[in-house]
Design a protein around this motif. Structure first.
Motif, PDB file in Angstrom:
ATOM      1  N   VAL B   5       0.857  -1.190   0.000  1.00 49.27           N
ATOM      2  CA  VAL B   5       0.000   0.000   0.000  1.00 49.27           C
ATOM      3  C   VAL B   5       0.892   1.240   0.000  1.00 49.27           C
ATOM      4  O   VAL B   5       1.752   1.393   0.880  1.00 49.27           O
ATOM      5  CB  VAL B   5      -0.918   0.002   1.242  1.00 49.27           C
ATOM      6  N   LYS B   6       0.704   2.105  -0.970  1.00 50.63           N
ATOM      7  CA  LYS B   6       1.520   3.319  -1.051  1.00 50.63           C
ATOM      8  C   LYS B   6       0.951   4.392  -0.138  1.00 50.63           C
ATOM      9  O   LYS B   6      -0.212   4.774  -0.261  1.00 50.63           O
ATOM     10  CB  LYS B   6       1.565   3.837  -2.495  1.00 50.63           C
ATOM     11  N   VAL B   7       1.798   4.833   0.803  1.00 51.57           N
ATOM     12  CA  VAL B   7       1.317   5.829   1.773  1.00 51.57           C
ATOM     13  C   VAL B   7       2.119   7.113   1.712  1.00 51.57           C
ATOM     14  O   VAL B   7       3.304   7.126   1.343  1.00 51.57           O
ATOM     15  CB  VAL B   7       1.364   5.273   3.221  1.00 51.57           C
ATOM     16  N   GLY B   8       1.433   8.188   2.084  1.00 52.01           N
ATOM     17  CA  GLY B   8       2.084   9.488   2.260  1.00 52.01           C
ATOM     18  C   GLY B   8       2.162   9.773   3.755  1.00 52.01           C
ATOM     19  O   GLY B   8       1.198   9.519   4.492  1.00 52.01           O
ATOM     20  N   LEU B   9       3.287  10.300   4.185  1.00 49.81           N
ATOM     21  CA  LEU B   9       3.504  10.571   5.610  1.00 49.81           C
ATOM     22  C   LEU B   9       3.418  12.065   5.863  1.00 49.81           C
ATOM     23  O   LEU B   9       4.080  12.853   5.181  1.00 49.81           O
ATOM     24  CB  LEU B   9       4.890  10.053   5.993  1.00 49.81           C
ATOM     25  N   VAL B  10       2.615  12.458   6.832  1.00 45.48           N
ATOM     26  CA  VAL B  10       2.454  13.869   7.149  1.00 45.48           C
ATOM     27  C   VAL B  10       2.891  14.121   8.594  1.00 45.48           C
ATOM     28  O   VAL B  10       2.418  13.437   9.505  1.00 45.48           O
ATOM     29  CB  VAL B  10       0.989  14.327   6.977  1.00 45.48           C
TER      30      VAL B  10
END
Lengths: 330, 330
Positions: B5-10
């Protein structure tokens, strides 16, 4: 060596054994007479411990030979017994709590003051070497500012409680675990952190068949700003701990493992070694010293009343569902 | 093996390191992009971790390639960020608490439900092997009836807090230690003992120069009758423990020493050995599994909101000086 103080022992329940062991160990006290309502019990005790068995408490306090009484009796009898003893110029050692109600606690103090007799209340916990060391560490600033305190004293005494016993009855022993066990930590906490300003408590009858509370949790605000928690139940396996959290260090004390310090920046705790103290022997010998030297005991009537007032505040809070100011109590 | 699963980290604050380590360890997730307001910080992070640095959060959530966002951001930004992500059909993993207010917590839940995306809230503590074992022991009746629970999570993070940080401000992070640390134990306690009925709390600013609370003590009444205590401060050396007292046994868990059981009649405690769990890895892989298999995470929006409601009840109680019913909150 001066003459030992002759004492009469009243109440032959479970805790009495510790008291008698200490008296027999000490050269400062001499067990001269004993009384409990059950004749057989007191006769056997008198034989075993080579003291006189008296047929009534009145007989004991009228005995010219007796200098002090040791009241190891139900809370609700403390006041009447103390007033009678003081009226016959007997010095009084009364086990905690000083009495069952604030009004009776005040009667106890007044009777002893007016009759100029020594009054010592048996809050022995603070005499443990670990608690003394905690007091010293707090005073020396090793903890910095103390933010919070946590304590619990619980045991399973309630599992074998029967309706024949006075602790069964909420009227005779309100807030049972807090009044009988937790009050030791109340004395410890006031000793360590000073006076309490405000109290809130939840009390439950979670498991008991007895019509009394079995579990209590109490929060306290101390005058110095510190906040404290005290748990006490009369059902679970025994727990006895006292922790302080400060800006520079935490202290952790429990009966099984002793005292530890966790300094700032550390997750590890270091053991603090102390020399064990016989707390009951110490409090009873202090009682004898106070009689011989006309000194004041460390825990006299006022300190005894202060702890009782915190229990009373907790009881009122649990009923009203609101925090209670200690000022309202005393 | 299915595609990660491709995730973006904030958010690239202190806790992010644990999150990134887990993502990089896992074959179920792939760190595709990152965002934080400070350009230099995010460029350096993107280089180190070989992911895309995006110039705005909007850019991240509009990216077709991204399947989920990991929000490791200040509490007061959780709601807006989640609503935006859900609106772009991104699945959301948000660190605890779910939001800064009940209203915002509900917005978070609604947005994810309406957009049919997965919402997972990062209450990782309950995943510790010791807490799982406690749950299992309670369920199997090893403790009998649980009378009381005691927990504390505190550390000295507050000693280095500056006015530039959002936690400094009581409006941005009310009940600071309880909202940031204690809430982990709230989730643990609800997991172990069920829902909470009533809450009372003392909160103090005992040492802080920051205009925020540094010390909290909270009592809870559970629907099943058990009563609980939770201490949390942001000043003292680290403390993390969770104890249960039952009619048949006590359990003691602390991070330093692990889990112990004290059975009825014993003063000694026996160690319970458990196999350590990477709780962050587990919760993030569960998030990935839920996305791939359209399952519900163990701690979704409702559980996250339940913990936040208990914190909110504690805040209201500390202001009003009265216990607060959870029913009033949600």
């Amino acid at each position: 060596m001066r003459k030992p103080v002759k004492v009469g022992l009243v109440g032959l329940g479970g805790w009495t054994r510790s008291i008698v062991e200490a008296v027999e160990k000490s050269k400062k006290l001499e067990l001269a007479s004993c009384f409990s309502r059950t004749e057989e019990k007191r006769e056997r005790f008198a034989q075993e411990h080579e003291c006189r068995s008296v047929r009534s408490y009145e007989e004991m306090v009228k005995d010219k030979d007796i200098e002090g009484v040791l009241l190891i009796t139900p809370n609700y009898t403390h006041a009447e017994q103390t007033v009678l003893a003081a009226g016959h110029s007997k010095n009084v050692f009364v086990d905690k709590p000083i009495a069952n109600t604030i009004e009776n606690g005040k009667k106890v103090i007044r009777a002893c003051r007016e009759n100029k007799v020594i009054l010592s209340v048996g809050h022995n916990s603070r005499r443990m070497a670990e608690v003394r060391e905690m007091k010293s560490l707090v005073a020396r600033g090793a903890l910095g500012k103390v933010l919070s305190a946590e304590a619990n004293y619980s045991h399973s005494g309630g599992l074998s409680l029967t309706s024949q016993q006075w602790r069964w009855d909420e009227n005779k022993c309100p807030a049972l675990p807090l009044m009988q066990l937790g009050i030791h930590h109340i004395d410890n906490l006031v000793y360590l952190l000073g006076s309490v300003r405000r109290v809130f408590s939840f009390m439950g009858r979670i498991y008991f068949s007895a019509p009394n509370k079995d579990t209590t949790m109490t929060l306290m605000e101390f005058s110095g700003g510190t906040i404290g928690y005290l748990g006490s139940n009369y059902i679970s396996p025994q727990v006895y701990y006292l922790n302080l959290h400060g800006t520079k260090a935490n202290l952790f004390f429990n009966l099984r493992e002793g005292l530890y310090i966790q300094k700032s920046g550390a997750t590890r705790r270091e053991k603090i070694e102390v020399r064990e103290v016989d707390t009951v022997l110490e409090e009873l010998e202090e009682f004898a010293d106070c009689i011989r030297e006309n000194k004041k005991p460390e825990v006299g009537g006022e300190k005894g009343l202060e702890s009782l007032a915190i229990v009373e505040a907790a009881i009122r809070s649990s009923k009203s569902g609101k925090p209670v100011d200690i000022e309202e109590i005393t």
